[in-house]
Design a protein around this motif. Sequence first.
Motif, PDB file in Angstrom:
ATOM      1  N   SER A  13       0.935  -1.054  -0.030  1.00  0.00           N
ATOM      2  CA  SER A  13      -0.037   0.170  -0.061  1.00  0.00           C
ATOM      3  C   SER A  13       1.029   1.209   0.054  1.00  0.00           C
ATOM      4  O   SER A  13       1.905   1.429   0.704  1.00  0.00           O
ATOM      5  CB  SER A  13      -0.832  -0.038   1.075  1.00  0.00           C
ATOM      6  OG  SER A  13      -1.702   1.332   1.402  1.00  0.00           O
TER       7      SER A  13
ATOM      8  N   VAL B 291      -0.116   3.982   0.961  1.00  0.00           N
ATOM      9  CA  VAL B 291      -0.530   5.017   2.186  1.00  0.00           C
ATOM     10  C   VAL B 291       0.530   4.979   3.236  1.00  0.00           C
ATOM     11  O   VAL B 291       1.002   3.760   3.618  1.00  0.00           O
ATOM     12  CB  VAL B 291      -1.805   4.485   2.769  1.00  0.00           C
ATOM     13  CG1 VAL B 291      -2.160   5.282   4.040  1.00  0.00           C
ATOM     14  CG2 VAL B 291      -2.934   4.331   1.917  1.00  0.00           C
TER      15      VAL B 291
ATOM     16  N   GLY C 240       5.516   0.679  -1.260  1.00  0.00           N
ATOM     17  CA  GLY C 240       4.598   1.650  -1.216  1.00  0.00           C
ATOM     18  C   GLY C 240       5.004   3.067  -1.325  1.00  0.00           C
ATOM     19  O   GLY C 240       4.642   3.974  -1.797  1.00  0.00           O
TER      20      GLY C 240
ATOM     21  N   TRP D  44      -4.853   3.867  -7.830  1.00  0.00           N
ATOM     22  CA  TRP D  44      -4.626   4.074  -6.468  1.00  0.00           C
ATOM     23  C   TRP D  44      -5.181   3.748  -5.501  1.00  0.00           C
ATOM     24  O   TRP D  44      -4.796   3.294  -4.460  1.00  0.00           O
ATOM     25  CB  TRP D  44      -4.434   5.781  -6.491  1.00  0.00           C
ATOM     26  CG  TRP D  44      -3.899   6.299  -5.141  1.00  0.00           C
ATOM     27  CD1 TRP D  44      -4.586   6.571  -4.182  1.00  0.00           C
ATOM     28  CD2 TRP D  44      -2.397   6.315  -4.728  1.00  0.00           C
ATOM     29  NE1 TRP D  44      -3.608   7.077  -2.961  1.00  0.00           N
ATOM     30  CE2 TRP D  44      -2.478   6.985  -3.310  1.00  0.00           C
ATOM     31  CE3 TRP D  44      -1.423   6.346  -5.583  1.00  0.00           C
ATOM     32  CZ2 TRP D  44      -1.286   7.229  -2.816  1.00  0.00           C
ATOM     33  CZ3 TRP D  44      -0.085   6.835  -5.007  1.00  0.00           C
ATOM     34  CH2 TRP D  44      -0.024   7.098  -3.544  1.00  0.00           C
ATOM     35  N   GLU D  45      -6.787   3.881  -5.709  1.00  0.00           N
ATOM     36  CA  GLU D  45      -7.634   3.123  -4.572  1.00  0.00           C
ATOM     37  C   GLU D  45      -7.728   1.630  -4.408  1.00  0.00           C
ATOM     38  O   GLU D  45      -7.379   1.240  -3.316  1.00  0.00           O
ATOM     39  CB  GLU D  45      -8.954   3.572  -5.209  1.00  0.00           C
ATOM     40  CG  GLU D  45      -9.271   4.996  -5.359  1.00  0.00           C
ATOM     41  CD  GLU D  45      -8.895   5.721  -6.515  1.00  0.00           C
ATOM     42  OE1 GLU D  45      -8.856   6.943  -6.375  1.00  0.00           O
ATOM     43  OE2 GLU D  45      -8.363   5.020  -7.604  1.00  0.00           O
TER      44      GLU D  45
ATOM     45  N   ASN E  55      -4.607  -0.129  -5.018  1.00  0.00           N
ATOM     46  CA  ASN E  55      -3.361  -0.173  -4.584  1.00  0.00           C
ATOM     47  C   ASN E  55      -3.433  -0.030  -2.908  1.00  0.00           C
ATOM     48  O   ASN E  55      -2.426  -0.433  -2.223  1.00  0.00           O
ATOM     49  CB  ASN E  55      -2.592   0.639  -5.220  1.00  0.00           C
ATOM     50  CG  ASN E  55      -0.909   0.099  -5.460  1.00  0.00           C
ATOM     51  OD1 ASN E  55      -0.648  -0.878  -4.947  1.00  0.00           O
ATOM     52  ND2 ASN E  55       0.063   0.904  -5.709  1.00  0.00           N
ATOM     53  N   CYS E  56      -4.393   0.985  -2.646  1.00  0.00           N
ATOM     54  CA  CYS E  56      -4.389   1.255  -1.185  1.00  0.00           C
ATOM     55  C   CYS E  56      -5.106   0.138  -0.298  1.00  0.00           C
ATOM     56  O   CYS E  56      -5.127   0.237   0.893  1.00  0.00           O
ATOM     57  CB  CYS E  56      -5.014   2.695  -0.909  1.00  0.00           C
ATOM     58  SG  CYS E  56      -4.092   4.145  -1.513  1.00  0.00           S
TER      59      CYS E  56
ATOM     60  N   ASP F 145      -5.535  -3.018   1.921  1.00  0.00           N
ATOM     61  CA  ASP F 145      -4.579  -3.626   2.676  1.00  0.00           C
ATOM     62  C   ASP F 145      -4.479  -5.088   2.551  1.00  0.00           C
ATOM     63  O   ASP F 145      -3.503  -5.769   2.729  1.00  0.00           O
ATOM     64  CB  ASP F 145      -4.681  -3.285   4.291  1.00  0.00           C
ATOM     65  CG  ASP F 145      -4.067  -1.847   4.567  1.00  0.00           C
ATOM     66  OD1 ASP F 145      -3.169  -1.486   3.900  1.00  0.00           O
ATOM     67  OD2 ASP F 145      -4.820  -1.003   5.423  1.00  0.00           O
TER      68      ASP F 145
ATOM     69  N   LYS G 140      -7.318  -7.342  -2.562  1.00  0.00           N
ATOM     70  CA  LYS G 140      -6.441  -6.465  -3.611  1.00  0.00           C
ATOM     71  C   LYS G 140      -6.304  -7.416  -4.771  1.00  0.00           C
ATOM     72  O   LYS G 140      -6.522  -6.734  -5.749  1.00  0.00           O
ATOM     73  CB  LYS G 140      -5.397  -6.319  -2.830  1.00  0.00           C
ATOM     74  CG  LYS G 140      -4.396  -5.056  -3.541  1.00  0.00           C
ATOM     75  CD  LYS G 140      -3.112  -4.805  -2.734  1.00  0.00           C
ATOM     76  CE  LYS G 140      -2.290  -3.738  -3.572  1.00  0.00           C
ATOM     77  NZ  LYS G 140      -1.282  -2.950  -2.559  1.00  0.00           N
TER      78      LYS G 140
END
Length: 498
Positions: free
Chosen positions: A150, A152, A166, A184-185, A187-188, A190, A195
């Motif tokens: 991620s 983030v 990340g 991006w969403e 990839n975030c 967890d 995913k």
Amino acid sequence: MSLKAFAAKIFARITYAKIRKWADHPIEAQDKVFRELIASASGTTFGKDHGFDEIRTPRDFAERVPVRDYEALKPYVERVVAGEENVLWPGKPVYFAKTSGTTSGAKYIPITSESMPHHIRAARNAILCYIRETGNASFVDGKMIFLQGSPVLQEKNGIKLGRLSGIVAHYVPGYLQKNRMPSWETNCIDDWETKVDAIVEETLPEDMTVISGIPSWVQMYFERLQARSGKKVGDVFKNFRLFIYGGVNYEPYRARFEKLIGRKVDSIELFPASEGFFAYQDSQREKGMLLQLDSGIFYEFIRADDFFEENPVRLTIKEVETGVNYVMIISTNAGLWSYNLGDTIQFTTLSPYRVVVSGRIKHFTSAFGEHVIAKEVEEAMKQGIEHFGGSINEFTVAPQTDPEEGQLPYHEWLVEFGEEPDDMPGFVQTLDKTLQKQNSYYYDLISGNVLQPLKITRIRKDGFASYMKYMGKLGGQNKVQRLSNDRKLAEALYKYKL
């Protein structure tokens, strides 16, 4: 040919010429890096503690700065984490790459403004070397996926922290932003399994040309893609031409990948870590990866056989030989000094300096004095699959020191097959014979009836993934330990055996 592909070819030629300048003068490149590192850090706490002002040569350095692993360097790192400046490197790091520690919980690896660009440049140059050598550049027009952690990031005393993959996600060049996947969403997310399912849905309708990630996790993505579409990956992505990987040896997975894809694709091997980007495959024709000698990293090498002796000899790049197993010691412009990364390497060529990763100094099987390393078991697995077919999803090796009464001890290979070999007894025999050819100590133990030939324990489908999920290490940069010198991992996997 598109304008983008044409420009990539020109850029590749220019970049290759720059690489040759230092690759053709490796000793000078390392001398320059060494001088710059010592000069830059002489005013830091670490530099003052170790008399950097009086260091003139690598020998001086070796006498003043002992080899340390993370645990030994931790008192300095903790001061950096607490917000103190000028401890290991001038100022503060821009990031901490957070990794899983085996003895003390999380590890915080500093990344500085000086070291970060080399992570990005090396990954880029690996692709450019491929383009220059092969002339293949059409893939730059398609979509590219990088299976990673991620993006983030958290923050600790003003310094951002997260997984290396990340962090790197924030540095994707602008000219690749439109090509990059997943979103991006996605990839975030967890949870790794959630995913992967989201990535499958996003990528199914796209023209994927490049796929990158650790082989074991990319294999999961391919299997779910095939289950969702009912097609081979190569039929879903007709222009998929390049697989980029790192973290583990691809060879044990290659047969399974080619079956899932439905054809062969080119591949590029990388050698990145939170501590630095050390090497990448610069040629499709030559074995090994080009060691990065001008990237803010000074290398020392200790023969693996001598590593646990008192005061083992530390060699510089000009003193190494091909075919010898070395522990790689690094000092970097991120503030790591005489740092034992834990990886062992072997040089395949010295002009230029190319390496293969042979294993981990702490990950080996030597319960009987054989010191079997990852490179040896992976080569044995490769030979077994080539001779008898089948494919593997994952495997690990451990010693069985307490066999059933009346039996000799042996090496236990816990294997999750994608498809089983046609001739299992022949497959097992090839594994054992190949291992004996590579490792004279193992040969002596077998021929001397100290050990019996290896045995295979079959692990059920998704057994390794289930174990990694249970351990909280599913996906991302996490890897299954290939070799153990005890039974902890083997016993944990028994609940997933067939």
